[in-house]
Design a protein around this motif. Structure first.
Motif, short mmCIF file in Angstrom:
data_model
loop_
_atom_site.label_atom_id
_atom_site.label_comp_id
_atom_site.label_asym_id
_atom_site.label_seq_id
_atom_site.Cartn_x
_atom_site.Cartn_y
_atom_site.Cartn_z
N UNK A 149 0.82 -1.21 0.00
CA UNK A 149 0.00 0.00 0.00
C UNK A 149 0.86 1.26 0.00
N UNK A 150 1.99 1.21 0.70
CA UNK A 150 2.86 2.39 0.80
C UNK A 150 3.70 2.56 -0.48
N UNK B 241 1.07 7.23 -11.75
CA UNK B 241 0.61 7.99 -12.93
C UNK B 241 -0.80 8.52 -12.71
N UNK B 242 -1.61 7.75 -12.02
CA UNK B 242 -2.97 8.20 -11.72
C UNK B 242 -2.94 9.47 -10.86
N UNK C 27 -1.75 12.45 -12.94
CA UNK C 27 -2.76 12.92 -13.90
C UNK C 27 -3.87 13.69 -13.20
N UNK C 28 -4.28 13.24 -12.01
CA UNK C 28 -5.31 13.97 -11.25
C UNK C 28 -4.76 15.33 -10.81
N UNK C 29 -3.49 15.36 -10.43
CA UNK C 29 -2.88 16.61 -9.96
C UNK C 29 -2.83 17.64 -11.08
N UNK C 30 -2.41 17.21 -12.28
CA UNK C 30 -2.36 18.13 -13.42
C UNK C 30 -3.76 18.61 -13.79
N UNK C 31 -4.73 17.71 -13.74
CA UNK C 31 -6.10 18.11 -14.06
C UNK C 31 -6.59 19.16 -13.07
N UNK D 25 -3.41 12.68 -4.26
CA UNK D 25 -2.52 11.69 -3.63
C UNK D 25 -3.31 10.72 -2.75
N UNK D 26 -4.40 11.19 -2.16
CA UNK D 26 -5.27 10.28 -1.41
C UNK D 26 -5.88 9.25 -2.34
N UNK D 27 -6.39 9.73 -3.51
CA UNK D 27 -6.95 8.80 -4.49
C UNK D 27 -5.88 7.85 -5.02
N UNK D 28 -4.68 8.33 -5.15
CA UNK D 28 -3.59 7.49 -5.65
C UNK D 28 -3.37 6.28 -4.74
N UNK D 29 -3.37 6.52 -3.42
CA UNK D 29 -3.17 5.42 -2.49
C UNK D 29 -4.43 4.56 -2.36
N UNK D 30 -5.60 5.20 -2.45
CA UNK D 30 -6.85 4.44 -2.36
C UNK D 30 -6.99 3.45 -3.51
#
Length: 616
Positions: free
Chosen positions: A505-506, A514-515, A518-522, A543-548
């Protein structure tokens, strides 16, 4: 708070409310237990015996042989390998030669059925129940010693026939055939040489000892009994079978019986595999789901109507048995060409079936055209984004107009001060004057959420995604990204953490990272909200979504990345075309710039005398 960010929060909350309301308004239908015909119930009473006997035994069953010492008849087809036990005529040894347990080419084939005595015993068998005054007559059951009458192996175009003489004037036959896929056809017949009329009821059983070893036990996936009764689909999870009503007629087992008038089937379904009893289309029968809490045996039965066989005559009945992989094309063939009613519904499409079915159909069609499931998911994302483009266009145009209104909004805030009522009234008047709908930004998000859930369901439950490769290290789109930052994505000489652990998970893989990017740039297409708390929440969201989503299936993460990239391009182009200045790099720099502590605002009520006089 920035109106665009406010719209995003409103959309997320509204989406959650929509899902909750849907589940409240459309809960699963309560199971109704119809009355089983008395004649059939009496004939099969006690088919599930005490724990010391084999499940599925009928009254008067022969017990002259045991499964452990059973002679066997080989099963050889292009897609199946195994054997039939001549003790009981059990189909209890079956492997799917088109599927392996892991990605390793040397991995064992997936085993579907196993004999009694082996771990996870799981098998199908057929027999007859006596009717009328035939309780003293021996009937074929799970321990009957059948003899091979014709054929030496069961294969495509090479059926076999088993025979057993009960020594009391009845000669029983079982003819087994199999097609090129996963469908068996078992024809049961009996010769009546007793000199008197007899009444017998044929049945088929699928029995499972204990829970399956690979039970997913995940809330979005159905595993357990699945049955169709005249157009009505019924699903009973394994844990719910213990809640079935206890029945004295079923030997004290917990059971539910449903009368099927003309079309139906019943069996057990796993995530990718199933074993299902399928009476011939148009055939009435009684479907029974049963569980013995004493022997921990789960059982499904198809009890066919009683046959009256005159002296010197032969009575027969045919039933199909599907034992294999839940491949959409194969199952649809049986539905459309063989007439098995609604057979594609053995795949757990979920309550959003009106979305999951067409999404899967489109993905399947794209895969047939492209030949790679990963690129097909990317192509599917483009198609879905094109379908919702009209809504997205209106949304982004509304965002562009909202940006144009920002200076006037700031003036309005300065004019009304802390009067929230006047601020809201002024904003509404401004929206009306400029013909701007602030809620328009919510529509793409509301549409995107059910599409995301539906695609998640498709990727999770359909076998077509199992072990489907994309590129390089992504060899299974139904599994999480196997790469890991822990070993620098394979550059360091130690293994990546096992998925499901804290380390995995970490230390995320390439696709989840990459996800997040891409969310950060959007997100940087819009300036950060002025409120520091809101700015912090939105800054952490990618970054929360990235780990989720790091542990989600690679196919789903690939879809989300593609969706973010397309959304970024669409929003940037549409907003620029309507005159909105999109300062992407300025927003990125601002997110890294340290903010100075806010200067205390002077007290507005301070008297002029408190200030120093200006020099002349």
């Amino acid at each position: 708070m920035d109106d665009q960010n406010k719209n995003l929060i409103i959309a997320s909350v509204l989406s959650f409310i929509v899902i909750v309301v849907w589940f409240l308004l459309f809960p699963p239908a309560d199971q109704v237990q119809p009355t089983t015909p008395e004649a059939v119930t009496q004939q099969v009473e006690g088919m599930l015996p005490p724990p010391t006997a084999e499940p599925g035994a009928a009254p008067g069953t022969s017990a002259q042989a045991t499964p452990e010492a059973a002679p066997r008849l080989a099963i050889e087809t292009p897609r199946l390998a195994g054997s039939v036990s001549l003790v009981g005529g059990r189909i209890d040894d079956l492997e799917l030669t088109g599927y392996r347990e892991t990605l390793d080419d040397a991995s064992p084939f997936v085993r579907l059925l196993s004999p009694v005595g082996a771990p996870g015993a799981y098998y199908a068998l057929y027999g007859w129940a006596p009717g009328g005054t035939l309780d003293y007559v021996q009937m074929p059951g799970p321990n009957t010693p059948w003899t091979l009458a014709s054929g030496d192996r069961l294969g495509v175009g090479t059926p076999v026939e088993l025979v057993w003489d009960n020594g009391q004037g009845l000669v029983f036959h079982q003819k087994m055939a199999i097609d090129e896929n996963y469908m068996f056809t078992v024809t049961q017949s009996v010769e009546n040489n007793t000199g008197a009329e007899v009444r017998l009821a044929p049945y088929g059983i699928v029995a499972r000892h204990g829970l399956p070893a690979d039970l997913q036990n995940f809330f979005i996936l159905h595993e357990g009994v699945v049955q169709m009764a005249d157009g009505k689909l019924t699903e009973i999870k394994y844990k719910k079978m213990a809640d079935l009503p206890r029945s004295d007629r079923e030997g004290g087992a917990r059971a539910e019986a449903i009368d099927v008038g003309s079309n139906g089937w019943i069996g057990f379904t796993d995530k990718y595999w199933m074993t299902t009893l399928v009476p011939m289309p148009g055939q009435s029968f009684t479907a029974v789901a049963k569980y013995s809490d004493q022997s921990n045996v789960y059982q499904t039965e198809a009890r066919l109507p009683t046959l009256t066989i005159a002296a010197g005559e032969t009575g027969s009945s045919s039933t199909m048995l599907f034992a294999g992989a839940k491949e959409w094309e194969t199952i649809r063939h049986y539905q459309n060409d063989v007439g098995v009613d609604r057979f594609v519904d053995v795949i757990d499409w979920g309550w959003f079936f009106f979305l999951t079915k067409p999404i899967f159909w489109l993905l399947h069609w794209l895969h047939g055209f492209i030949g790679n499931m990963g690129w097909s998911i990317i192509a599917l994302t483009f198609v879905l984004k094109a379908l919702v483009l009209p809504l997205a266009y209106k949304s982004y145009v509304s965002m562009a107009r909202m940006k144009e209104l920002q200076p006037e909004m700031e003036k309005l805030k300065e004019q009304v001060g802390d009067d929230r009522m006047k601020l809201q009234q002024g904003m509404m008047a401004l929206y009306k004057e400029k013909k701007v709908n602030p809620a328009a930004g919510c529509l793409p998000v509301l549409v995107q959420i059910p599409i995301f859930f539906s695609l998640y369901k498709v990727i999770f439950v359909t076998i077509e995604l199992r072990h489907a490769p994309w590129i390089g290290w992504i060899r299974d789109l139904s599994a999480p990204d196997p790469s890991s930052l822990y070993n620098l994505f394979g550059l360091l000489p130690w293994a990546a953490p096992v998925h499901g652990t804290l380390m995995a998970t970490i230390f995320l893989g390439i696709l989840p990272i990459c996800l997040g990017i891409s969310m950060w740039f959007q997100q940087k297409l819009n300036p950060a909200p002025p409120d520091p708390t809101q700015a912090m929440i939105f800054a952490w969201m990618p970054w929360v979504f990235m780990f989720m989503l790091g542990s989600f299936a690679s196919g789903l993460v690939l879809y989300w990345i593609t969706n973010n990239v397309i959304t970024f391009i669409q929003q940037y182009a549409i907003m620029r075309s309507h005159g909105a200045r999109v300062d992407l790099f300025g927003n990125i720099k601002a997110s890294f710039r340290r903010k100075k502590p806010a200067t205390p605002v002077a007290n507005k009520s301070a008297k002029p005398a408190d200030k120093k006089p200006a020099k002349k």
